[in-house]
Design a protein around this motif. Structure first.
Motif, PDB file in Angstrom:
ATOM      1  N   ASN A   1      23.757  34.057  54.647  1.00 35.99           N
ATOM      2  CA  ASN A   1      23.727  34.374  53.216  1.00 35.99           C
ATOM      3  C   ASN A   1      25.065  34.096  52.540  1.00 35.99           C
ATOM      4  O   ASN A   1      26.103  33.969  53.195  1.00 35.99           O
ATOM      5  CB  ASN A   1      23.363  35.854  53.019  1.00 35.99           C
ATOM      6  N   VAL A   2      25.015  34.022  51.225  1.00 33.00           N
ATOM      7  CA  VAL A   2      26.217  33.934  50.394  1.00 33.00           C
ATOM      8  C   VAL A   2      26.167  35.058  49.361  1.00 33.00           C
ATOM      9  O   VAL A   2      25.087  35.534  48.996  1.00 33.00           O
ATOM     10  CB  VAL A   2      26.338  32.570  49.671  1.00 33.00           C
ATOM     11  N   GLY A   3      27.331  35.502  48.944  1.00 33.07           N
ATOM     12  CA  GLY A   3      27.393  36.568  47.952  1.00 33.07           C
ATOM     13  C   GLY A   3      28.120  36.118  46.702  1.00 33.07           C
ATOM     14  O   GLY A   3      28.631  34.991  46.615  1.00 33.07           O
ATOM     15  N   PHE A   4      28.162  36.982  45.722  1.00 35.40           N
ATOM     16  CA  PHE A   4      28.842  36.693  44.461  1.00 35.40           C
ATOM     17  C   PHE A   4      29.916  37.741  44.207  1.00 35.40           C
ATOM     18  O   PHE A   4      29.763  38.906  44.569  1.00 35.40           O
ATOM     19  CB  PHE A   4      27.845  36.672  43.302  1.00 35.40           C
ATOM     20  N   PHE A   5      30.999  37.298  43.619  1.00 30.72           N
ATOM     21  CA  PHE A   5      32.081  38.201  43.240  1.00 30.72           C
ATOM     22  C   PHE A   5      32.587  37.785  41.868  1.00 30.72           C
ATOM     23  O   PHE A   5      32.286  36.685  41.375  1.00 30.72           O
ATOM     24  CB  PHE A   5      33.211  38.161  44.275  1.00 30.72           C
ATOM     25  N   GLY A   6      33.350  38.647  41.260  1.00 31.38           N
ATOM     26  CA  GLY A   6      33.853  38.313  39.932  1.00 31.38           C
ATOM     27  C   GLY A   6      34.733  39.401  39.369  1.00 31.38           C
ATOM     28  O   GLY A   6      34.967  40.444  39.994  1.00 31.38           O
ATOM     29  N   GLY A   7      35.226  39.147  38.183  1.00 30.66           N
ATOM     30  CA  GLY A   7      36.079  40.124  37.533  1.00 30.66           C
ATOM     31  C   GLY A   7      36.386  39.726  36.110  1.00 30.66           C
ATOM     32  O   GLY A   7      36.135  38.587  35.685  1.00 30.66           O
ATOM     33  N   VAL A   8      36.929  40.666  35.367  1.00 30.88           N
ATOM     34  CA  VAL A   8      37.339  40.415  33.993  1.00 30.88           C
ATOM     35  C   VAL A   8      38.610  41.209  33.733  1.00 30.88           C
ATOM     36  O   VAL A   8      38.771  42.334  34.210  1.00 30.88           O
ATOM     37  CB  VAL A   8      36.219  40.804  32.991  1.00 30.88           C
ATOM     38  N   SER A   9      39.549  40.601  33.021  1.00 37.76           N
ATOM     39  CA  SER A   9      40.788  41.270  32.658  1.00 37.76           C
ATOM     40  C   SER A   9      41.028  41.114  31.165  1.00 37.76           C
ATOM     41  O   SER A   9      40.566  40.143  30.546  1.00 37.76           O
ATOM     42  CB  SER A   9      41.974  40.710  33.445  1.00 37.76           C
ATOM     43  N   TYR A  10      41.744  42.074  30.613  1.00 35.60           N
ATOM     44  CA  TYR A  10      42.066  42.034  29.183  1.00 35.60           C
ATOM     45  C   TYR A  10      43.560  42.284  29.016  1.00 35.60           C
ATOM     46  O   TYR A  10      44.094  43.271  29.521  1.00 35.60           O
ATOM     47  CB  TYR A  10      41.276  43.081  28.407  1.00 35.60           C
ATOM     48  N   GLN A  11      44.240  41.368  28.325  1.00 38.23           N
ATOM     49  CA  GLN A  11      45.670  41.477  28.077  1.00 38.23           C
ATOM     50  C   GLN A  11      45.915  42.001  26.658  1.00 38.23           C
ATOM     51  O   GLN A  11      45.471  41.392  25.682  1.00 38.23           O
ATOM     52  CB  GLN A  11      46.346  40.111  28.251  1.00 38.23           C
ATOM     53  N   PHE A  12      46.589  43.147  26.552  1.00 37.05           N
ATOM     54  CA  PHE A  12      46.923  43.691  25.243  1.00 37.05           C
ATOM     55  C   PHE A  12      48.008  42.843  24.593  1.00 37.05           C
ATOM     56  O   PHE A  12      48.965  42.423  25.247  1.00 37.05           O
ATOM     57  CB  PHE A  12      47.399  45.134  25.369  1.00 37.05           C
TER      58      PHE A  12
ATOM     59  N   MET B   1      51.408  45.142  23.845  1.00 40.56           N
ATOM     60  CA  MET B   1      51.990  45.874  24.960  1.00 40.56           C
ATOM     61  C   MET B   1      51.957  45.018  26.232  1.00 40.56           C
ATOM     62  O   MET B   1      51.072  44.183  26.385  1.00 40.56           O
ATOM     63  CB  MET B   1      51.222  47.176  25.200  1.00 40.56           C
ATOM     64  N   PRO B   2      52.914  45.241  27.152  1.00 34.78           N
ATOM     65  CA  PRO B   2      52.936  44.455  28.405  1.00 34.78           C
ATOM     66  C   PRO B   2      51.969  45.015  29.446  1.00 34.78           C
ATOM     67  O   PRO B   2      52.318  45.159  30.613  1.00 34.78           O
ATOM     68  CB  PRO B   2      54.395  44.589  28.857  1.00 34.78           C
ATOM     69  N   PHE B   3      50.751  45.341  29.007  1.00 38.46           N
ATOM     70  CA  PHE B   3      49.752  45.929  29.894  1.00 38.46           C
ATOM     71  C   PHE B   3      48.470  45.107  29.849  1.00 38.46           C
ATOM     72  O   PHE B   3      48.123  44.507  28.823  1.00 38.46           O
ATOM     73  CB  PHE B   3      49.430  47.374  29.486  1.00 38.46           C
ATOM     74  N   SER B   4      47.773  45.098  30.984  1.00 37.97           N
ATOM     75  CA  SER B   4      46.439  44.519  31.042  1.00 37.97           C
ATOM     76  C   SER B   4      45.571  45.420  31.912  1.00 37.97           C
ATOM     77  O   SER B   4      46.069  46.137  32.784  1.00 37.97           O
ATOM     78  CB  SER B   4      46.473  43.092  31.609  1.00 37.97           C
ATOM     79  N   VAL B   5      44.276  45.396  31.649  1.00 35.90           N
ATOM     80  CA  VAL B   5      43.323  46.183  32.435  1.00 35.90           C
ATOM     81  C   VAL B   5      42.346  45.231  33.097  1.00 35.90           C
ATOM     82  O   VAL B   5      42.034  44.155  32.559  1.00 35.90           O
ATOM     83  CB  VAL B   5      42.571  47.204  31.552  1.00 35.90           C
ATOM     84  N   MET B   6      41.887  45.599  34.291  1.00 33.67           N
ATOM     85  CA  MET B   6      41.029  44.708  35.076  1.00 33.67           C
ATOM     86  C   MET B   6      39.867  45.472  35.682  1.00 33.67           C
ATOM     87  O   MET B   6      40.003  46.639  36.050  1.00 33.67           O
ATOM     88  CB  MET B   6      41.849  44.056  36.194  1.00 33.67           C
ATOM     89  N   LEU B   7      38.741  44.792  35.785  1.00 32.91           N
ATOM     90  CA  LEU B   7      37.562  45.315  36.467  1.00 32.91           C
ATOM     91  C   LEU B   7      37.081  44.232  37.425  1.00 32.91           C
ATOM     92  O   LEU B   7      36.942  43.069  37.028  1.00 32.91           O
ATOM     93  CB  LEU B   7      36.457  45.670  35.470  1.00 32.91           C
ATOM     94  N   GLU B   8      36.833  44.601  38.697  1.00 38.51           N
ATOM     95  CA  GLU B   8      36.504  43.620  39.724  1.00 38.51           C
ATOM     96  C   GLU B   8      35.249  44.024  40.481  1.00 38.51           C
ATOM     97  O   GLU B   8      35.034  45.209  40.756  1.00 38.51           O
ATOM     98  CB  GLU B   8      37.682  43.489  40.694  1.00 38.51           C
ATOM     99  N   TYR B   9      34.447  43.029  40.816  1.00 39.39           N
ATOM    100  CA  TYR B   9      33.270  43.236  41.664  1.00 39.39           C
ATOM    101  C   TYR B   9      33.513  42.512  42.983  1.00 39.39           C
ATOM    102  O   TYR B   9      33.669  41.287  43.010  1.00 39.39           O
ATOM    103  CB  TYR B   9      32.003  42.690  40.989  1.00 39.39           C
ATOM    104  N   ASN B  10      33.575  43.267  44.092  1.00 38.60           N
ATOM    105  CA  ASN B  10      33.847  42.714  45.418  1.00 38.60           C
ATOM    106  C   ASN B  10      32.748  43.168  46.376  1.00 38.60           C
ATOM    107  O   ASN B  10      32.628  44.357  46.670  1.00 38.60           O
ATOM    108  CB  ASN B  10      35.212  43.192  45.913  1.00 38.60           C
ATOM    109  N   PRO B  11      31.932  42.239  46.903  1.00 37.07           N
ATOM    110  CA  PRO B  11      30.791  42.621  47.740  1.00 37.07           C
ATOM    111  C   PRO B  11      31.146  42.932  49.199  1.00 37.07           C
ATOM    112  O   PRO B  11      30.260  43.293  49.985  1.00 37.07           O
ATOM    113  CB  PRO B  11      29.885  41.393  47.664  1.00 37.07           C
ATOM    114  N   ASP B  12      32.423  42.793  49.586  1.00 38.02           N
ATOM    115  CA  ASP B  12      32.826  43.014  50.982  1.00 38.02           C
ATOM    116  C   ASP B  12      32.422  44.419  51.431  1.00 38.02           C
ATOM    117  O   ASP B  12      32.756  45.421  50.789  1.00 38.02           O
ATOM    118  CB  ASP B  12      34.341  42.844  51.103  1.00 38.02           C
ATOM    119  N   GLN B  13      31.700  44.494  52.545  1.00 37.52           N
ATOM    120  CA  GLN B  13      31.244  45.777  53.079  1.00 37.52           C
ATOM    121  C   GLN B  13      32.187  46.329  54.153  1.00 37.52           C
ATOM    122  O   GLN B  13      31.940  47.402  54.694  1.00 37.52           O
ATOM    123  CB  GLN B  13      29.841  45.620  53.681  1.00 37.52           C
TER     124      GLN B  13
END
Length: 298
Positions: A145-156, A159-171
């Motif tokens: 099988n193959v899986g899918f992964f991904g993420g999204v980040s937002y740079q303010f 301000m010198p800040f960014s926030v990130m959300l990640e999807y990682n299928p590793d079990q």
């Protein structure tokens, strides 16, 4: 990363301590060495990763790269991936498909099995984790099988800040089944982080991994192709522009040799000899430079 960028990273979690060095060797090739220690069982793993950029991001097309993780080693964290990323305003979106550990518990068939049934079996060379320095080519892009992964980040912007959300299928199956391991199966494939650009090229990230552990990461990047700016030399002021009281007491402002010697030595040169030919009104100067031992060093 930009061509020639050398990045060092230190990441600490309750489960692992990981240290990495990455180098963008060419505009299209990035190499990474990782050294990871597992806190609940005494095991340190060295692995190498290569990432090849297939094409750069364009107005309507994402950047696409192909990577192999644990290229040489035990295959403990072995995985391969094809990933696309695209900047949309202040957002940066990543989506990819992965083999090995990045397949997770996906039920999607490996498309390479349509080419050959040999891609159904993922084989790791050697016996156990004591086998190191082995190219694990027999496992690349293999597995049912193959899986899918991904993420999204937002740079303010402000301000010198960014926030990130990640999807990682590793079990983390290999971590959990390792002898004397107390690792638990991830509660969620989602992880979130906040990144602070503390200085140019230096960042600190705080993350919540899989909803069950905290992590902190320190990263520093160096542009090895940049030229260090030269310090501007102080403005030179000739003795002719100085008032007599501003000159050292041993300098006679009316003596041409004294003022010449004073100016030349302050400029970093050596005045070896100076004379004036009265008949031709010609000045003869013999100069030296004590920073070079011979013409070979110039």
């Amino acid at each position: 990363s930009a061509d020639g960028t050398l990045t060092t990273t230190s990441a600490i979690q309750s489960r692992t301590n990981s240290y990495a060095i990455s180098y963008q060797a060419t505009p299209f090739l990035e190499a990474t060495f990782r050294y990871t220690g597992y806190n609940d069982f005494f095991f340190y793993d060295r692995n190498y990763e290569l990432k090849l950029k297939l094409w750069s991001e364009q107005e309507y097309l994402p950047q696409v790269a192909l990577g192999i993780r644990d290229l040489v080693g035990t295959g403990f964290v072995g995985s391969e991936y094809l990933v696309a990323s695209k900047a949309i305003g202040n957002f940066d979106v990543t989506f990819g498909t992965g083999w090995g550990r990045l397949a997770g518990n996906s039920k999607i068939n490996n498309p390479f099995t349509l080419i050959s049934s040999s891609f159904e079996t993922r084989v790791t060379k050697g016996q156990g984790l004591n086998v190191t320095g082995t190219v694990q080519s027999s496992s690349w892009f293999r597995g049912e099988n193959v899986g899918f992964f991904g993420g999204v980040s937002y740079q303010f912007e402000s301000m010198p800040f960014s926030v990130m959300l990640e999807y990682n299928p590793d079990q983390y199956i290999r971590d959990i089944t390792f002898p004397k391991s107390t690792s638990a199966k991830p509660k969620s494939p989602l992880s979130a982080a906040v990144k602070w650009e503390a200085l140019p090229g230096v960042s600190v990230s705080l993350s919540r991994q899989h909803g069950q552990e905290w992590g902190i990461e320190l990263s520093a990047a160096l542009d090895t192709k940049s030229i260090t700016p030269r310090r501007s030399a102080p403005k030179f002021r000739s003795s002719l522009d100085m008032a007599p009281q501003d000159l050292p007491p041993q300098i006679n402002p009316r003596d041409w040799y004294d003022t010449l010697l004073f100016d030349v030595e302050r400029s970093g040169l050596l005045l070896l000899e100076a004379s004036i030919e009265p008949s031709s009104q010609t000045a003869i100067l013999v100069m030296g430079n004590d920073q070079y031992l011979s013409l070979i060093h110039i």
